[in-house]
Each structure stands twice: as structure tokens, then as C-alpha cells.
Design an enzyme around this catalytic site. Structure first.
Site, PDB file in Angstrom:
ATOM      1  N   ARG A  28     -30.476  22.989  25.676  1.00 40.08           N
ATOM      2  CA  ARG A  28     -29.212  22.864  26.408  1.00 40.08           C
ATOM      3  C   ARG A  28     -28.082  22.453  25.471  1.00 40.08           C
ATOM      4  NH1 ARG A  28     -30.661  23.525  31.558  1.00 40.08           N
ATOM      5  NH2 ARG A  28     -32.763  22.819  32.068  1.00 40.08           N
ATOM      6  N   ASP A  29     -26.914  23.095  25.659  1.00 39.52           N
ATOM      7  CA  ASP A  29     -25.736  22.751  24.869  1.00 39.52           C
ATOM      8  C   ASP A  29     -25.295  21.324  25.197  1.00 39.52           C
ATOM      9  OD1 ASP A  29     -23.359  24.683  23.368  1.00 39.52           O
ATOM     10  OD2 ASP A  29     -22.807  22.665  24.026  1.00 39.52           O
ATOM     11  N   ILE A  30     -24.915  20.594  24.166  1.00 36.40           N
ATOM     12  CA  ILE A  30     -24.534  19.194  24.345  1.00 36.40           C
ATOM     13  C   ILE A  30     -23.198  19.060  25.098  1.00 36.40           C
ATOM     14  CG2 ILE A  30     -23.231  18.823  22.193  1.00 36.40           C
ATOM     15  CD1 ILE A  30     -25.006  16.295  21.797  1.00 36.40           C
ATOM     16  N   ASN A  86     -20.559  33.853  19.097  1.00 32.78           N
ATOM     17  CA  ASN A  86     -19.289  33.675  18.398  1.00 32.78           C
ATOM     18  C   ASN A  86     -19.500  33.884  16.903  1.00 32.78           C
ATOM     19  OD1 ASN A  86     -18.039  32.910  20.831  1.00 32.78           O
ATOM     20  ND2 ASN A  86     -18.707  30.796  20.567  1.00 32.78           N
ATOM     21  N   VAL A  95     -20.913  26.205  14.558  1.00 36.12           N
ATOM     22  CA  VAL A  95     -22.187  25.900  13.907  1.00 36.12           C
ATOM     23  C   VAL A  95     -22.676  27.181  13.241  1.00 36.12           C
ATOM     24  CG1 VAL A  95     -24.562  25.110  14.190  1.00 36.12           C
ATOM     25  CG2 VAL A  95     -22.750  24.109  15.609  1.00 36.12           C
ATOM     26  N   HIS A  99     -26.446  31.840  16.998  1.00 36.89           N
ATOM     27  CA  HIS A  99     -26.960  31.378  18.283  1.00 36.89           C
ATOM     28  C   HIS A  99     -26.324  32.199  19.389  1.00 36.89           C
ATOM     29  CE1 HIS A  99     -23.525  28.962  16.983  1.00 36.89           C
ATOM     30  NE2 HIS A  99     -23.121  28.991  18.245  1.00 36.89           N
ATOM     31  N   HIS A 101     -25.202  31.974  23.272  1.00 34.17           N
ATOM     32  CA  HIS A 101     -24.928  31.102  24.409  1.00 34.17           C
ATOM     33  C   HIS A 101     -25.324  31.837  25.686  1.00 34.17           C
ATOM     34  CE1 HIS A 101     -21.928  28.325  22.341  1.00 34.17           C
ATOM     35  NE2 HIS A 101     -21.864  29.369  21.534  1.00 34.17           N
TER      36      HIS A 101
HETATM   37  P1  5GP Z   1     -20.270  27.838  18.559  1.00 33.45           P
HETATM   38  O1  5GP Z   1     -18.919  27.210  18.795  1.00 33.45           O
HETATM   39  O2  5GP Z   1     -20.656  27.739  17.108  1.00 33.45           O
HETATM   40  O3  5GP Z   1     -20.411  29.199  19.122  1.00 33.45           O
HETATM   41  O4  5GP Z   1     -21.285  26.969  19.399  1.00 33.45           O
HETATM   42  C1  5GP Z   1     -21.902  25.816  18.931  1.00 33.45           C
HETATM   43  C2  5GP Z   1     -22.379  25.064  20.138  1.00 33.45           C
HETATM   44  O5  5GP Z   1     -23.268  24.065  19.708  1.00 33.45           O
HETATM   45  C3  5GP Z   1     -21.248  24.350  20.898  1.00 33.45           C
HETATM   46  O6  5GP Z   1     -21.196  24.835  22.227  1.00 33.45           O
HETATM   47  C4  5GP Z   1     -21.633  22.888  20.819  1.00 33.45           C
HETATM   48  O7  5GP Z   1     -21.359  22.182  22.006  1.00 33.45           O
HETATM   49  C5  5GP Z   1     -23.118  22.936  20.520  1.00 33.45           C
HETATM   50  N1  5GP Z   1     -23.609  21.811  19.761  1.00 33.45           N
HETATM   51  C6  5GP Z   1     -23.070  21.296  18.616  1.00 33.45           C
HETATM   52  N2  5GP Z   1     -23.810  20.264  18.170  1.00 33.45           N
HETATM   53  C7  5GP Z   1     -24.845  20.147  19.042  1.00 33.45           C
HETATM   54  C8  5GP Z   1     -25.958  19.250  19.104  1.00 33.45           C
HETATM   55  O8  5GP Z   1     -26.147  18.367  18.273  1.00 33.45           O
HETATM   56  N3  5GP Z   1     -26.824  19.417  20.141  1.00 33.45           N
HETATM   57  C9  5GP Z   1     -26.660  20.404  21.075  1.00 33.45           C
HETATM   58  N4  5GP Z   1     -27.568  20.476  22.042  1.00 33.45           N
HETATM   59  N5  5GP Z   1     -25.622  21.252  21.046  1.00 33.45           N
HETATM   60  C10 5GP Z   1     -24.716  21.125  20.036  1.00 33.45           C
END
Ligand code: 5GP
Length: 113
Positions: A28-30, A86, A95, A99, A101
Site C-alpha cells: 500500500r502507498d504510504i 510515472n 522514486v 512501479h 500505481h
Molecule cells: P511516484 O511519484 O514515483 O510515481 O510514486 C512514488 C510513490 O511512492 C508515491 O505515491 C509515494 O507516496 C510512495 N512512497 C514513497 N515512499 C514510500 C514508503 O516509504 N512507503 C510506501 N508504502 N510508499 C512510499
């Protein structure tokens, strides 16, 4: 370069894991952007979609299939959901470990902002 997701794979930091197999981890996303917000990541780190090459077709295919299977298992596949990947700055990637979503549990606007 190691990212926070490598630490989640190594169980060095906690995550709410909802699915795991040999190649894929899902948690799950944080900062959830919908009632359901799960990240599907390959266990082998690839920084961005731009870094995929010949022979990597299964890397993204596995993420998509794991997400669809999760949606069916959880019972929201028919209602619908959104998957997003993304890439880099304009894509909103923060990140650098690819990944997917999976967002569900509310109607999604289109076009996205
Ligand atoms: P991006 O913006 O790279 O597409 O998505 C990265 C996602 O990783 C974001 O939605 C962010 O909330 C999530 N995220 C970042 N750090 C962590 C973490 O430590 N744990 C979890 N579960 N999600 C994270």
C-alpha cells in the site's frame, strides 16, 4: 542507486505488503490517493521506464497482470480502477525504481491533472 523500494524489498523498512511472488512485490502507498492505492514493483530494480530494454517485456507485463489479479481478488475489477506509471520529472516520478500505481475505490477523472 538504492531507493526506498529496495529497502522495502529487503524488509529493512516496513510496508503493508498485499502480494508477493518471485518477481513482484505489492504494498500500500504510504500517501494513498484513493481508497485503494497499491504499488506494484519488480524485485529487480529498474530506475525508469526509459531504462527497459530488449528482454524486459515481462517486467512491466508482470506488474500489470499482478494488479489485474489483485483487482479481481479484491472484488473491484468490474467497477474499475486506474493504473499509472510515472516517468521522470514531467511524469511526476519521485522514486526511481519503476512501479505501477493501482488506484480504485472512487471514480477517476479524465484527463488527469
Ligand atoms: P511516484 O511519484 O514515483 O510515481 O510514486 C512514488 C510513490 O511512492 C508515491 O505515491 C509515494 O507516496 C510512495 N512512497 C514513497 N515512499 C514510500 C514508503 O516509504 N512507503 C510506501 N508504502 N510508499 C512510499
Amino acid at each position: 542507486m538504492a531507493t526506498i523500494f529496495d529497502k522495502i524489498i529487503a524488509r529493512e523498512i516496513p510496508a503493508d505488503v498485499v502480494f508477493e511472488d518471485e518477481h513482484v512485490l505489492a504494498f500500500r502507498d504510504i500517501h494513498p490517493q484513493a481508497p485503494v492505492h497499491v504499488l506494484f514493483i519488480p524485485k529487480r530494480a529498474v530506475p525508469t521506464l526509459n531504462d527497459l530494454g530488449a528482454g524486459d517485456e515481462l517486467v512491466v507485463g508482470r506488474l500489470a497482470m499482478a494488479a489485474a489479479a489483485y483487482a479481481k481478488r479484491e472484488g473491484f475489477a468490474e467497477d474499475g480502477y486506474r493504473v499509472v506509471m510515472n516517468c521522470n520529472g514531467d511524469g511526476g516520478q519521485t522514486v526511481f525504481h519503476i512501479h505501477l500505481h493501482l488506484l480504485a475505490g472512487r471514480p477517476m477523472a479524465w484527463p488527469p491533472g
